[in-house]
Motif scaffolding. Sequence first.
Motif, PDB file in Angstrom:
ATOM      1  N   HIS A 110       8.934   3.188   6.532  1.00 60.15           N
ATOM      2  CA  HIS A 110       9.839   3.089   5.405  1.00 60.15           C
ATOM      3  C   HIS A 110       9.473   3.092   4.022  1.00 60.15           C
ATOM      4  O   HIS A 110       8.439   2.307   4.023  1.00 60.15           O
ATOM      5  CB  HIS A 110      11.051   2.244   5.826  1.00 60.15           C
ATOM      6  CG  HIS A 110      11.706   2.418   7.123  1.00 60.15           C
ATOM      7  ND1 HIS A 110      12.672   1.354   7.510  1.00 60.15           N
ATOM      8  CD2 HIS A 110      11.766   3.409   7.989  1.00 60.15           C
ATOM      9  CE1 HIS A 110      13.263   1.993   8.764  1.00 60.15           C
ATOM     10  NE2 HIS A 110      12.474   3.039   9.158  1.00 60.15           N
TER      11      HIS A 110
ATOM     12  N   GLU B 176      12.724   6.669   6.952  1.00 56.41           N
ATOM     13  CA  GLU B 176      13.733   6.093   5.823  1.00 56.41           C
ATOM     14  C   GLU B 176      13.517   5.965   4.645  1.00 56.41           C
ATOM     15  O   GLU B 176      12.116   5.532   4.343  1.00 56.41           O
ATOM     16  CB  GLU B 176      14.368   4.508   6.213  1.00 56.41           C
ATOM     17  CG  GLU B 176      15.816   4.593   7.086  1.00 56.41           C
ATOM     18  CD  GLU B 176      15.949   3.001   6.968  1.00 56.41           C
ATOM     19  OE1 GLU B 176      16.015   2.499   5.956  1.00 56.41           O
ATOM     20  OE2 GLU B 176      16.513   2.737   8.077  1.00 56.41           O
TER      21      GLU B 176
ATOM     22  N   TRP C 223      17.964   7.856   3.708  1.00 53.79           N
ATOM     23  CA  TRP C 223      19.259   6.859   4.012  1.00 53.79           C
ATOM     24  C   TRP C 223      19.719   6.357   2.816  1.00 53.79           C
ATOM     25  O   TRP C 223      19.110   5.865   1.918  1.00 53.79           O
ATOM     26  CB  TRP C 223      18.438   5.567   4.688  1.00 53.79           C
ATOM     27  CG  TRP C 223      19.612   4.664   5.449  1.00 53.79           C
ATOM     28  CD1 TRP C 223      20.397   4.879   6.710  1.00 53.79           C
ATOM     29  CD2 TRP C 223      20.175   3.493   4.609  1.00 53.79           C
ATOM     30  NE1 TRP C 223      21.156   3.819   6.635  1.00 53.79           N
ATOM     31  CE2 TRP C 223      21.091   2.952   5.258  1.00 53.79           C
ATOM     32  CE3 TRP C 223      20.161   2.965   3.424  1.00 53.79           C
ATOM     33  CZ2 TRP C 223      21.988   2.019   4.911  1.00 53.79           C
ATOM     34  CZ3 TRP C 223      20.817   2.072   2.973  1.00 53.79           C
ATOM     35  CH2 TRP C 223      21.678   1.326   3.757  1.00 53.79           C
TER      36      TRP C 223
ATOM     37  N   ASN D 246      14.996  -0.389  14.917  1.00 57.19           N
ATOM     38  CA  ASN D 246      14.858  -0.338  13.371  1.00 57.19           C
ATOM     39  C   ASN D 246      14.423  -1.603  12.721  1.00 57.19           C
ATOM     40  O   ASN D 246      15.189  -2.629  13.094  1.00 57.19           O
ATOM     41  CB  ASN D 246      16.330   0.214  12.849  1.00 57.19           C
ATOM     42  CG  ASN D 246      16.264   0.569  11.363  1.00 57.19           C
ATOM     43  OD1 ASN D 246      15.514   1.373  10.831  1.00 57.19           O
ATOM     44  ND2 ASN D 246      17.000  -0.554  10.744  1.00 57.19           N
TER      45      ASN D 246
END
Length: 415
Positions: free
Chosen positions: A118, A147, A173, A49
């Motif tokens: 993300h 995310e 998230w 991540n």
Amino acid sequence: MMLAISDFDTTKPGLWQSETNQKKMIALWKKLASRYRDNPWIGAYDIINEPNWNFTGSNKNGCDENSNGPLRDLMVAVTKAIREVDTNHLIFIEGNCWGNNYNGIFPLWDDNLALSFHKYWNYNDKASIETMLGYREKYNVPIWMGESGENSNVWFKDVLTLVESNNIGWAFWPMKKIDNIAGVASVTKIPEYDVLLKYWRDGGQKPTPEFAKKTLMKIADNYKMENVTVKPDVVDAMFRQVQTDDTKPYKKNTVPGKIVATYYDLGTNGKAYFDNDFVNYRSVTGKDERWNLGNSMRNDGVDILPCKDKDSNGYQVSFIEDGEWIQYTVDAKQGNYNVAIRYSSEKAEGKLYVEIDGIKSKEITLSATAGDNKWKTVILSDIALKSGSNKVKVVFEKGGFNLNYFDFAINKTKK
């Protein structure tokens, strides 16, 4: 000392500084894949991540990297280890710089990979995802917004409209977060947790291990779905509002009776309410803008603070600015109503009127009450409501006051 999410202990070798740590990571992924290889409820493996590392560039988060060689080498090695025991599962890879810098990562090395990116605090236009769309087209690889979140309901609606209209799956998230308004669920914070936070932040007297364990286990218990506070406005923005601009009641408002100010309709800015500050685009503008200045109860642009006035639901609408408005769906008995408006104001003289089906009421002045915690009630008369559902818009001609509730009573002198 409290560390940010992407920080590490500088006194020890990090992943990219230690071949031993990289070998441990590869071995761990092989062990995980061996355990879960036959489980259909595991959707995919996400190797690492947000790597966020400056291998050769100057940006500490790796945003100016052009090659990302060490990152690619490690992900190739992990993939090889996974495939030795599991040829079934999809593998997600993430670029540098919060998952978004894929320079040097191509060509891909496995035929069952997908790219995760993300997305936070930027504009929700096609230009913001154009690079990822280009990768999907050029390399025939799935892309996924792995995310996103941490913004207002308006931003949530817009980002999900954007990715879904471009056939991109998504994850948010976080789903649960302690004492927050911008998640699907809020976890109740206990006073003991603040003691731990203060020590981690400032040092001082160290809590005992027993105290720390008991506190953290209580917080863990508060994370259970049966113990969290689900946020209906966030859920509505992420699912229903992506499909329609229609508004719907937050709570059932029936009159004659009281309407709590914070129970305005579910819907987006300009439809259920109008507020001047309703979204955070800090990645683009450089300004960290708060949408709900009170950071309480709801995740819309309407600013809400805790309220200690009598007969409140615990919250009040505050930081009201000129020209803003809020709308309520009201189930009414037909009649002409007097509306008792419960408000407070330190110094400013406010003004508002009610609008129903384009018809405006007379304007009422809310004189200062000499304190934000000194509440007063004034009467706005002659508000005509039809039988059944009414959309009641309260328009703030002049702001500067706080609102607790509106109490609708039929004017018996009017037929």
